[in-house]
Design a protein around this motif. Sequence first.
Motif, PDB file in Angstrom:
ATOM      1  N   ARG A   1      15.142  26.038  34.085  1.00 56.35           N
ATOM      2  CA  ARG A   1      15.619  25.114  35.101  1.00 56.35           C
ATOM      3  C   ARG A   1      14.727  25.211  36.333  1.00 56.35           C
ATOM      4  O   ARG A   1      14.013  26.178  36.534  1.00 56.35           O
ATOM      5  CB  ARG A   1      17.062  25.458  35.485  1.00 56.35           C
ATOM      6  CG  ARG A   1      18.047  25.392  34.325  1.00 56.35           C
ATOM      7  CD  ARG A   1      19.413  25.883  34.753  1.00 56.35           C
ATOM      8  NE  ARG A   1      20.379  25.837  33.655  1.00 56.35           N
ATOM      9  CZ  ARG A   1      21.617  26.282  33.735  1.00 56.35           C
ATOM     10  NH1 ARG A   1      22.059  26.824  34.862  1.00 56.35           N
ATOM     11  NH2 ARG A   1      22.419  26.196  32.704  1.00 56.35           N
ATOM     12  N   GLU A   2      14.817  24.191  37.180  1.00 47.29           N
ATOM     13  CA  GLU A   2      14.011  24.197  38.396  1.00 47.29           C
ATOM     14  C   GLU A   2      14.303  25.411  39.266  1.00 47.29           C
ATOM     15  O   GLU A   2      13.426  25.955  39.917  1.00 47.29           O
ATOM     16  CB  GLU A   2      14.243  22.910  39.189  1.00 47.29           C
ATOM     17  CG  GLU A   2      13.652  21.669  38.552  1.00 47.29           C
ATOM     18  CD  GLU A   2      13.814  20.441  39.415  1.00 47.29           C
ATOM     19  OE1 GLU A   2      14.507  20.545  40.452  1.00 47.29           O
ATOM     20  OE2 GLU A   2      13.265  19.389  39.060  1.00 47.29           O
ATOM     21  N   ARG A   3      15.566  25.876  39.262  1.00 47.06           N
ATOM     22  CA  ARG A   3      15.926  26.997  40.116  1.00 47.06           C
ATOM     23  C   ARG A   3      15.522  28.343  39.536  1.00 47.06           C
ATOM     24  O   ARG A   3      15.692  29.366  40.192  1.00 47.06           O
ATOM     25  CB  ARG A   3      17.437  26.986  40.404  1.00 47.06           C
ATOM     26  CG  ARG A   3      17.829  25.954  41.447  1.00 47.06           C
ATOM     27  CD  ARG A   3      19.308  26.014  41.772  1.00 47.06           C
ATOM     28  NE  ARG A   3      19.720  27.275  42.389  1.00 47.06           N
ATOM     29  CZ  ARG A   3      20.920  27.470  42.926  1.00 47.06           C
ATOM     30  NH1 ARG A   3      21.807  26.483  42.908  1.00 47.06           N
ATOM     31  NH2 ARG A   3      21.237  28.622  43.465  1.00 47.06           N
ATOM     32  N   ASP A   4      14.996  28.369  38.314  1.00 40.64           N
ATOM     33  CA  ASP A   4      14.588  29.647  37.746  1.00 40.64           C
ATOM     34  C   ASP A   4      13.525  30.323  38.609  1.00 40.64           C
ATOM     35  O   ASP A   4      13.482  31.545  38.706  1.00 40.64           O
ATOM     36  CB  ASP A   4      14.044  29.456  36.329  1.00 40.64           C
ATOM     37  CG  ASP A   4      15.157  29.309  35.312  1.00 40.64           C
ATOM     38  OD1 ASP A   4      16.335  29.395  35.694  1.00 40.64           O
ATOM     39  OD2 ASP A   4      14.851  29.093  34.125  1.00 40.64           O
ATOM     40  N   HIS A   5      12.668  29.532  39.198  1.00 43.88           N
ATOM     41  CA  HIS A   5      11.657  30.090  40.114  1.00 43.88           C
ATOM     42  C   HIS A   5      11.362  29.063  41.195  1.00 43.88           C
ATOM     43  O   HIS A   5      10.926  27.956  40.901  1.00 43.88           O
ATOM     44  CB  HIS A   5      10.368  30.453  39.366  1.00 43.88           C
ATOM     45  CG  HIS A   5       9.364  31.129  40.258  1.00 43.88           C
ATOM     46  ND1 HIS A   5       9.383  32.487  40.506  1.00 43.88           N
ATOM     47  CD2 HIS A   5       8.337  30.631  40.973  1.00 43.88           C
ATOM     48  CE1 HIS A   5       8.404  32.795  41.335  1.00 43.88           C
ATOM     49  NE2 HIS A   5       7.749  31.688  41.629  1.00 43.88           N
TER      50      HIS A   5
ATOM     51  N   ARG B   1      14.682  34.014  38.846  1.00 42.94           N
ATOM     52  CA  ARG B   1      15.829  34.317  38.000  1.00 42.94           C
ATOM     53  C   ARG B   1      15.878  35.770  37.567  1.00 42.94           C
ATOM     54  O   ARG B   1      16.955  36.316  37.266  1.00 42.94           O
ATOM     55  CB  ARG B   1      15.796  33.407  36.766  1.00 42.94           C
ATOM     56  CG  ARG B   1      16.911  33.644  35.772  1.00 42.94           C
ATOM     57  CD  ARG B   1      17.026  32.496  34.778  1.00 42.94           C
ATOM     58  NE  ARG B   1      15.836  32.309  33.990  1.00 42.94           N
ATOM     59  CZ  ARG B   1      15.624  32.855  32.788  1.00 42.94           C
ATOM     60  NH1 ARG B   1      16.524  33.667  32.279  1.00 42.94           N
ATOM     61  NH2 ARG B   1      14.535  32.593  32.125  1.00 42.94           N
ATOM     62  N   GLY B   2      14.734  36.452  37.554  1.00 42.83           N
ATOM     63  CA  GLY B   2      14.687  37.814  37.054  1.00 42.83           C
ATOM     64  C   GLY B   2      14.560  37.835  35.539  1.00 42.83           C
ATOM     65  O   GLY B   2      14.353  36.808  34.899  1.00 42.83           O
TER      66      GLY B   2
ATOM     67  N   ILE C   1      16.422  37.505  42.112  1.00 47.70           N
ATOM     68  CA  ILE C   1      15.662  38.094  43.208  1.00 47.70           C
ATOM     69  C   ILE C   1      15.292  36.999  44.199  1.00 47.70           C
ATOM     70  O   ILE C   1      14.656  36.010  43.816  1.00 47.70           O
ATOM     71  CB  ILE C   1      14.360  38.752  42.701  1.00 47.70           C
ATOM     72  CG1 ILE C   1      14.639  39.666  41.502  1.00 47.70           C
ATOM     73  CG2 ILE C   1      13.660  39.510  43.816  1.00 47.70           C
ATOM     74  CD1 ILE C   1      13.468  39.787  40.555  1.00 47.70           C
ATOM     75  N   THR C   2      15.672  37.159  45.450  1.00 48.28           N
ATOM     76  CA  THR C   2      15.292  36.203  46.485  1.00 48.28           C
ATOM     77  C   THR C   2      14.905  36.962  47.743  1.00 48.28           C
ATOM     78  O   THR C   2      15.620  37.876  48.160  1.00 48.28           O
ATOM     79  CB  THR C   2      16.431  35.227  46.807  1.00 48.28           C
ATOM     80  OG1 THR C   2      16.797  34.534  45.606  1.00 48.28           O
ATOM     81  CG2 THR C   2      16.007  34.213  47.857  1.00 48.28           C
TER      82      THR C   2
END
Length: 449
Positions: free
Chosen positions: A172-176, A190-191, A432-433
Amino acid sequence: MRMDQKPQPPSHGLAVCPDPECGEPVDPRDRFCGACGHELTAAAELPAGQDRPTMPIAAPVWPEAPPRDPGSLSTLTQHPGELPGTDSGGRDLPTGPVRTDEPVPAAAPPRGETVRGGGDFELAAPDPRAAERVDADVPVVPEGSEGLCVACRAGRVDGDGYCENCGHAQPRERDHMERELRTVAAVSDRGLRHHRNEDSFALAETSLPDGRPATVAIVCDGVSSAHRPDEASAAAARAAGAVLGEALPRGTHPQQAMHEAIVAAAEAVTALAGAEAAGPDAPPGGNSPACTIVGSVVTDGLLVVGWVGDSRAYWVPDDRTAPAARLTEDDSWAAQMVKAGLMNEAQAYADERAHAITGWLGADAYELEPHTAAFKPDRAGVVVVCTDGLWNYAEAAGAMAGAVPADAALRPLHAARVLVGHALDGGGHDNITVAVTPFAPTPSGAPSP
């Protein structure tokens, strides 16, 4: 682990994934299968006497601000109600404690970080250490490869996000996600163990009424045991960033603006629960969306942080011979045990309940009282705000300073990528952010904010 301690049994007691169509070997620390996303803790019975990390706390013990080395930071910690100035509406700030007028939800036990099922991503998220530079919150897609499977590079991806050729689920776009502004940068990944990224962030550059620049960084971590944690973190980050972006140019003191931003973030997360309460997707047992939050505002000579939960802010000076400092104190089971004198820090953080949080944003949270603090560092450095997916691998201030590149103030995006890589090298057991903001002290003789 101490040598005189017996090895602890796996948290789920499973050697392989219980899904009959999978059978993938699993690590004792895994909470879901890395291949198919099957929830392991839901499939296993807990040993007698063992509890999940959601121990209720009868009387919360709110932590005090951590001690500061006077040679490192000149600390000015205040309650927003003690600050001179006006709020976002132009009214004088109150002289007493600041509280919201919203109804107070009933108290709830601390939330754990147990991951719920609901995804089956078999591909690892992109490694930020090898990623291309990204100027937006979406991954770079090479020209001509749009719609191709990232696994087989031959099949087309259907509307459900799966390859029509090999059947692999697509990231998904939010994975990285990466974003870089002139004075701040952030990376979210996403880790290696989670099936989706439940973190979110917001960055902004604005200015105070006198024209001095102000930089905002907000980082939110969705509570995995709650319903729709990814939406909760996104809503909170978006709301907090918007309030700070509007309040600071109006002349609101940065610490008061941070307080208002966290309250707005809490309202945004609570609204998610209200919108779904009567819908078909309402969570069982009223398990409302929830997240943690940490944010920083950096202006000329002033550093303000605010938080609820266990996401953290660190100060790392450019001169590494000077001590680094942790600027926040967790709302967590471990922190409460240490504060109450029931355990020392090593004992508390070795317990499996250590990361059960006692403060969060959401409809079922305790009475909201955001933590805010203001600092006036006397030297240049960087502010690191991050989720526990990073600080689990660099918990002490000195360890975090050791992981931050020496040129972080000059290349904050590079520094954020390196820190995410540090967490991935450590195991990447959580999302991780991290956001990195350079800080410059006020020149001698210049007015302070």
